[in-house]
Scaffold this motif. Structure first.
Motif, PDB file in Angstrom:
ATOM      1  N   THR A 250       0.971  -1.171  -0.072  1.00  9.53           N
ATOM      2  CA  THR A 250       0.172   0.111  -0.123  1.00  9.53           C
ATOM      3  C   THR A 250       0.726   1.253  -0.042  1.00  9.53           C
ATOM      4  O   THR A 250       2.094   1.129  -0.032  1.00  9.53           O
ATOM      5  N   GLN A 251       0.477   2.306   0.089  1.00  8.82           N
ATOM      6  CA  GLN A 251       1.123   3.557   0.090  1.00  8.82           C
ATOM      7  C   GLN A 251       0.476   4.408   1.164  1.00  8.82           C
ATOM      8  O   GLN A 251      -0.674   4.478   1.413  1.00  8.82           O
ATOM      9  N   ALA A 257       4.914   7.252   0.911  1.00  8.67           N
ATOM     10  CA  ALA A 257       5.967   6.090   0.883  1.00  8.67           C
ATOM     11  C   ALA A 257       5.383   4.995   0.511  1.00  8.67           C
ATOM     12  O   ALA A 257       4.128   4.815   0.862  1.00  8.67           O
ATOM     13  N   VAL A 258       5.684   3.907  -0.058  1.00  5.07           N
ATOM     14  CA  VAL A 258       5.411   2.581  -0.478  1.00  5.07           C
ATOM     15  C   VAL A 258       5.694   1.953   0.835  1.00  5.07           C
ATOM     16  O   VAL A 258       6.795   1.777   1.285  1.00  5.07           O
ATOM     17  N   VAL A 259       4.607   1.040   1.426  1.00  4.32           N
ATOM     18  CA  VAL A 259       4.447   0.603   2.401  1.00  4.32           C
ATOM     19  C   VAL A 259       4.138  -1.079   2.346  1.00  4.32           C
ATOM     20  O   VAL A 259       3.175  -1.503   1.821  1.00  4.32           O
ATOM     21  N   GLN A 264       3.848  -3.028   7.087  1.00  2.00           N
ATOM     22  CA  GLN A 264       2.490  -2.680   7.753  1.00  2.00           C
ATOM     23  C   GLN A 264       2.502  -3.385   9.207  1.00  2.00           C
ATOM     24  O   GLN A 264       1.468  -3.198   9.805  1.00  2.00           O
ATOM     25  N   ILE A 265       3.161  -4.434   9.371  1.00  2.70           N
ATOM     26  CA  ILE A 265       3.265  -5.014  10.918  1.00  2.70           C
ATOM     27  C   ILE A 265       3.861  -4.036  11.821  1.00  2.70           C
ATOM     28  O   ILE A 265       3.514  -4.352  13.095  1.00  2.70           O
ATOM     29  N   SER A 266       4.661  -3.149  11.753  1.00  2.00           N
ATOM     30  CA  SER A 266       5.292  -2.121  12.602  1.00  2.00           C
ATOM     31  C   SER A 266       4.301  -1.321  13.241  1.00  2.00           C
ATOM     32  O   SER A 266       3.121  -0.942  12.563  1.00  2.00           O
ATOM     33  N   TYR A 269       3.018   1.871  11.594  1.00  4.29           N
ATOM     34  CA  TYR A 269       2.088   1.836  10.695  1.00  4.29           C
ATOM     35  C   TYR A 269       0.522   1.978  11.105  1.00  4.29           C
ATOM     36  O   TYR A 269       0.256   1.233  11.898  1.00  4.29           O
ATOM     37  N   ILE A 270       0.055   3.358  10.960  1.00  3.44           N
ATOM     38  CA  ILE A 270      -1.460   3.297  11.141  1.00  3.44           C
ATOM     39  C   ILE A 270      -2.005   3.641   9.917  1.00  3.44           C
ATOM     40  O   ILE A 270      -1.587   4.881   9.282  1.00  3.44           O
ATOM     41  N   ALA A 271      -2.934   3.062   9.205  1.00  8.81           N
ATOM     42  CA  ALA A 271      -3.632   3.176   8.247  1.00  8.81           C
ATOM     43  C   ALA A 271      -4.150   4.542   7.958  1.00  8.81           C
ATOM     44  O   ALA A 271      -4.998   5.061   8.897  1.00  8.81           O
TER      45      ALA A 271
END
Length: 295
Positions: A250-251, A257-259, A264-266, A269-271
């Protein structure tokens, strides 16, 4: 694959050709796309046309039939992929000075394209480790650095450019490393690599090809051989795998940035709000002496 679960057809297509009535044609493109419920982006430029559109099968087919009625665009063949929903939120028909900005006005692809190599031939070259004349083959990625990070061909030369206008200077600086090789330029769908290959020919490279149809056509015709990762695309899908299926990449809404799925497990990372790249940017700014930056 086009099916009841993936009813939307996503097309990308372009052609370099003198297009001297862009202002006159723009309202016609808008009206036709609105009539057919198509969304996406169309660029009309003096050097040609570039399109990223999506709609249902019959809508896309009707649009392409209409487009082909203009003799200048009669031979355009669109690259296709499929999705379960409309990937674009609106329709944009823009008039621009160039299809892809390079700021090299002497390049006129319609006056003579650089030689192209089809996907099946390139795969054979990469399988055997050289072209049909025995020369080593070097892949040159003409995309921006963040696109390359999502995926690219194995052993590709990546100059980490941040915009296409940097390409001519980078190639000149690395001329000696490429002169005795067969160079294949590539990009997502063929636009950048066509301009890049023509520029390289113009400045004296005598064995340079563009990958016909770019990465997406390569995936369509031969799959993912000699390619690692996915291919970044500029719509909600973010990236496609070698089967032209959307991936979990995703972005980031905040920093763009590209994630990757792993990132995304980090906990950072908050959508829709932040990602690990945002955190890294914050740390870098602090390290560079910005005491007001929050960490």
């Amino acid at each position: 694959m086009h099916s009841a679960t993936n009813p939307y057809v996503n097309i990308s297509a372009y052609k370099f050709i003198t297009f001297n009535n862009t202002e006159e044609r723009r309202p016609e493109f808008i009206a036709k796309c609105q009539e057919l419920n198509l969304k996406g982006t169309i660029l009309l430029t003096p050097e040609g046309i570039n399109m990223f559109l999506a709609g249902l099968r019959h809508e896309i087919d009707a649009y392409m039939n209409w487009l082909h009625s203009d003799p200048r665009f009669a031979d355009i063949i669109a690259k296709e992929s499929y999705s379960d929903r409309q990937p674009f939120t609106k329709l944009l028909v823009k008039i621009k000075p160039e299809i892809i900005t390079m700021r090299m006005p002497l390049i006129k692809p319609e006056e003579g394209r650089a030689p192209s190599v089809e996907a099946k031939t390139l795969k054979r070259w990469l399988d055997q480790g050289h072209d049909d004349n025995g020369k080593p083959v070097v892949m040159v990625d003409t995309r921006n650095d963040f696109e390359v990070d999502v995926g690219s061909f194995d052993n590709t030369i990546d100059y980490r450019i941040t915009k296409f206008t940097e390409f001519p200077a980078v190639i000149e600086a690395n001329r000696d490393a490429l002169n005795d090789k067969t160079v294949v330029t590539f990009c997502t769908g063929g636009i950048r690599c066509e301009k890049a290959a023509i520029h390289m020919q113009n400045v004296g490279f005598n064995s340079v090809y563009q990958l016909e149809g770019g990465i997406l056509k390569y995936f369509e015709e031969v799959g993912g051989d000699h390619y690692h990762g996915d291919c970044f695309v500029f719509d909600y899908r973010t990236a496609l795998n070698s089967r032209l299926e959307a991936t979990d990449t995703t972005q980031c809404f905040a920093c763009r940035a590209v994630v990757t799925p792993r990132e995304q497990i980090s906990p950072w990372y908050i959508a829709g709000k932040s990602c690990p790249h945002c955190k890294k940017q914050s740390r870098d700014q602090v390290a560079q002496g910005n005491p007001n930056q929050q960490t």
